[in-house]
Design a protein around this motif. Structure first.
Motif, mmCIF file in Angstrom:
data_model
loop_
_atom_site.group_PDB
_atom_site.id
_atom_site.type_symbol
_atom_site.label_atom_id
_atom_site.label_comp_id
_atom_site.label_asym_id
_atom_site.label_seq_id
_atom_site.Cartn_x
_atom_site.Cartn_y
_atom_site.Cartn_z
ATOM 1 N N TYR A 132 1.670 23.921 29.642
ATOM 2 C CA TYR A 132 2.093 23.101 30.734
ATOM 3 C C TYR A 132 2.979 23.875 31.757
ATOM 4 O O TYR A 132 3.051 23.472 32.888
ATOM 5 N N GLU A 133 3.763 24.814 31.359
ATOM 6 C CA GLU A 133 4.525 25.566 32.175
ATOM 7 C C GLU A 133 3.709 26.410 33.169
ATOM 8 O O GLU A 133 3.766 26.657 34.288
ATOM 9 N N LYS A 134 2.434 27.105 32.668
ATOM 10 C CA LYS A 134 1.757 27.692 33.436
ATOM 11 C C LYS A 134 0.856 26.833 34.562
ATOM 12 O O LYS A 134 0.911 27.315 35.740
ATOM 13 N N VAL A 135 0.736 25.564 34.098
ATOM 14 C CA VAL A 135 -0.110 24.606 35.101
ATOM 15 C C VAL A 135 1.058 24.146 36.264
ATOM 16 O O VAL A 135 0.821 24.337 37.496
ATOM 17 N N TYR A 136 2.226 23.904 35.693
ATOM 18 C CA TYR A 136 3.247 23.588 36.706
ATOM 19 C C TYR A 136 3.638 24.750 37.699
ATOM 20 O O TYR A 136 4.160 24.318 38.864
ATOM 21 N N GLN A 137 3.641 25.778 37.130
ATOM 22 C CA GLN A 137 4.069 27.051 38.009
ATOM 23 C C GLN A 137 2.850 27.143 39.193
ATOM 24 O O GLN A 137 3.172 27.641 40.304
ATOM 25 N N THR A 138 1.545 26.889 38.801
ATOM 26 C CA THR A 138 0.546 27.016 39.708
ATOM 27 C C THR A 138 0.454 25.737 40.701
ATOM 28 O O THR A 138 0.160 25.714 41.853
ATOM 29 N N LYS A 157 4.734 17.959 36.318
ATOM 30 C CA LYS A 157 6.025 17.897 35.829
ATOM 31 C C LYS A 157 6.339 17.091 34.589
ATOM 32 O O LYS A 157 7.004 17.269 33.618
ATOM 33 N N HIS A 158 5.815 15.732 34.592
ATOM 34 C CA HIS A 158 5.853 14.708 33.674
ATOM 35 C C HIS A 158 5.322 15.273 32.444
ATOM 36 O O HIS A 158 5.965 15.177 31.348
ATOM 37 N N LEU A 159 4.165 15.865 32.612
ATOM 38 C CA LEU A 159 3.515 16.223 31.427
ATOM 39 C C LEU A 159 4.282 17.562 30.545
ATOM 40 O O LEU A 159 4.647 17.529 29.192
ATOM 41 N N LEU A 160 4.703 18.286 31.506
ATOM 42 C CA LEU A 160 5.807 19.413 30.969
ATOM 43 C C LEU A 160 6.912 18.858 30.444
ATOM 44 O O LEU A 160 7.392 19.275 29.288
ATOM 45 N N LYS A 161 7.712 18.072 30.729
ATOM 46 C CA LYS A 161 8.814 17.520 30.304
ATOM 47 C C LYS A 161 8.532 16.818 28.916
ATOM 48 O O LYS A 161 9.436 16.754 27.938
ATOM 49 N N THR A 162 7.435 15.996 28.754
ATOM 50 C CA THR A 162 7.039 15.417 27.767
ATOM 51 C C THR A 162 6.770 16.458 26.582
ATOM 52 O O THR A 162 7.223 16.236 25.443
ATOM 53 N N ALA A 163 6.284 17.388 26.879
ATOM 54 C CA ALA A 163 5.891 18.581 25.965
ATOM 55 C C ALA A 163 7.314 19.129 25.580
ATOM 56 O O ALA A 163 7.362 19.381 24.172
ATOM 57 N N GLN A 164 8.180 19.330 26.373
ATOM 58 C CA GLN A 164 9.390 19.757 26.057
ATOM 59 C C GLN A 164 10.240 19.089 25.328
ATOM 60 O O GLN A 164 10.998 19.379 24.093
#
Length: 497
Positions: free
Chosen positions: A349-355, A362-369
């Motif tokens: 998700y970090e890779k995706v959000y950086q791209t 951002k929501h998916l990354l925060k959920t995973a974190q």
């Protein structure tokens, strides 16, 4: 009647230029051509050499001079014809043989070039230029041999390397350019390959090899319908073009199989879709972009079939083929989430959000974190052996069972190591029940808050025996415990009320 004499005008004698006059005229044109050549006005020099040839077509040097001019204009095929005509007129014309060899070399015909340079050396053994050019012809042959060997081994970078060096000598060789372009396409360097093919097609729109490479680039970029059109056009120009025929066949088969798989998936026939995507992947291993999509599609079918680990592998294969493929990262991240591999999910998700910095990503990354953070603390649901939607009664029943199972007095005769472990578990059971039975604490726990920061819960000072006594002891028939010799000194005897 007397005849009348009429004066008949006599026509002047027609002027037919003498051969000597034509030769003088041709020499004049040649001298003018030489002067223009010296001033690097090659186009005008070409015109005057042509006039010299028209005036005196049997002079080898005129063809030789025009050949030199055509070479400066990079019109090597025409220059080759003039050089060959020059040596046909005069087999001892050393410059004619030398220029013919250079034209062959520029056009990539190393064997023919070498024969010409050998002829020059027969006429003039000390000719340094012929010696050097003959070496260049040998070097060109070696690069060509190395490139063909590299292609057979699938070492396309080696082919590009060899062709770059060959083209430094054979600057006008379309065959080498096409060979390089084909390998650039196979390496995924499509813009470079397309540029080479398009340059050749601008000069020769009927070049079947260039049409094939142009189609190959489109094919590998997953523009299959357009690719097929180019392959068909190449086959019109050269019906026996095997590479174009095979590529056309693969393109049609790949498109059909992929569409079959997509239709099966839409019809909820996931087993069939999975199999069809597998068959499509076997058609052409070199088609990187299409195969990346096929791996991703198969991963989607795999998730529907609960083949999560295989789906992760398929997404990984897709990313290896195309490391910019966002959909594959997202799909793999979701599989990681479903298999509780939160570290890996966060990375994807970090890779995706950086791209692509979208609110959804951002929501998916925060959920995973958050899930990663929650996974690193004690899982109180697992400690009690209940689900996340357990009722109050289910929590009590689970606590009762686990507390009795791990109470230290039950394990007083065990080894010190076992006693220590059971005591730890007994304490965790109490912690779990304390948190999950309190609605406020449960909400904070489920939302990922760190309960150690909550002043109402201090795990460090937690006493599991207090919870145990509060839960079981002295309240109208819960549990009673009594010293009993039969149960061993210091053991509790539990009686259900």
């Amino acid at each position: 009647m007397a005849a009348v004499d009429m004066d008949v005008p006599v026509e002047p004698e027609s002027h037919i230029p003498m051969e000597e006059d034509l030769e003088r005229q041709a020499e004049c044109f040649k001298e003018q051509g030489n002067a223009l050549y010296s001033r690097k006005d090659y186009s005008e020099a070409f015109n005057y050499y042509t006039k010299a040839i028209d005036a005196c077509p049997r002079n080898a040097s005129y063809y030789g001079n025009r050949a030199a001019t055509l070479m400066m204009l990079f019109r090597f095929r025409e220059a080759l014809e003039d050089s060959q005509q020059a040596v046909r007129l005069d087999d001892c014309f050393m410059k004619g043989h030398l220029r013919e060899g250079k034209c062959h070399l520029s056009l990539g015909n190393a064997m023919a070039a070498s024969r010409c340079f050998q002829k020059v050396l027969e006429l003039e053994p000390s000719n340094r230029e012929a010696h050097q050019e003959n070496k260049n012809a040998g070097t060109l042959l070696e690069y060509e041999r190395m490139a063909e060997f590299g292609f057979e081994k699938g070492d396309f970078r080696k082919v590009v390397y060899c062709m770059d060096r060959a083209l430094a000598m054979a600057t006008a060789c379309h065959r080498f350019k096409i060979f390089k372009a084909e390998c650039l396409a196979l390496l995924g360097r499509y813009p470079e390959a397309q540029s080479v093919a398009s340059d050749i097609l601008r000069m020769d729109s009927t070049n079947a090899d260039a049409l094939y490479v142009r189609g190959l680039c489109l094919y590998y970029e997953d523009c299959i319908d357009k690719a097929v059109q180019f392959f068909i056009q190449a086959l019109r120009m050269a019906p026996d073009h095997e590479k174009a025929r095979l590529a056309c066949k693969n393109a049609k088969a790949l498109k059909a199989k992929k569409e079959e798989g997509n239709q099966a998936f839409k019809n909820y026939n996931y087993d069939a879709a999975y199999q069809l995507y597998t068959e499509a992947l076997a058609i052409d291993p070199n088609n990187i972009k299409t195969n990346a999509k096929l791996y991703s599609n198969r991963a989607t079918a795999g998730t529907k079939l609960k083949k999560l680990n295989q789906a992760i592998e398929d997404c990984t294969s897709a990313i290896k083929l195309d490391d910019t493929y966002i959909k594959a990262y997202l799909r793999r991240a979701q599989c990681y989430m479903n298999t509780e591999q939160y570290d890996e999910a966060v990375r994807d998700y970090e890779k995706v959000y950086q791209t692509e910095k979208t609110s959804e990503h951002k929501h998916l990354l925060k959920t995973a974190q958050l899930e990663l953070k929650k996974s690193k603390r004690k899982d109180y649901y697992k400690v009690l052996g209940v689900g996340k939607n357990a009722t109050e009664d289910e929590l009590k029943k689970a606590y009762r069972k686990r507390a009795l199972m791990h109470h230290p007095d039950r394990h007083s005769s065990a080894t010190p190591e076992v006693q220590k472990e059971e005591e730890k578990k007994f304490k965790e059971v109490g912690e779990a029940f304390t948190v999950l039975s309190d609605p406020k604490k449960k909400v904070r726990y489920d939302s990922g808050h760190d309960l150690d920061e909550d002043n109402s819960f201090d795990g460090g000072d937690f006493d599991a025996n207090n919870i145990f006594r509060a839960f079981f002891g002295g309240h109208g028939g819960g549990f009673s415990y009594d010293n009993n010799q039969d149960s061993g000194p210091g053991n509790f005897f539990f009686q259900f009320g």
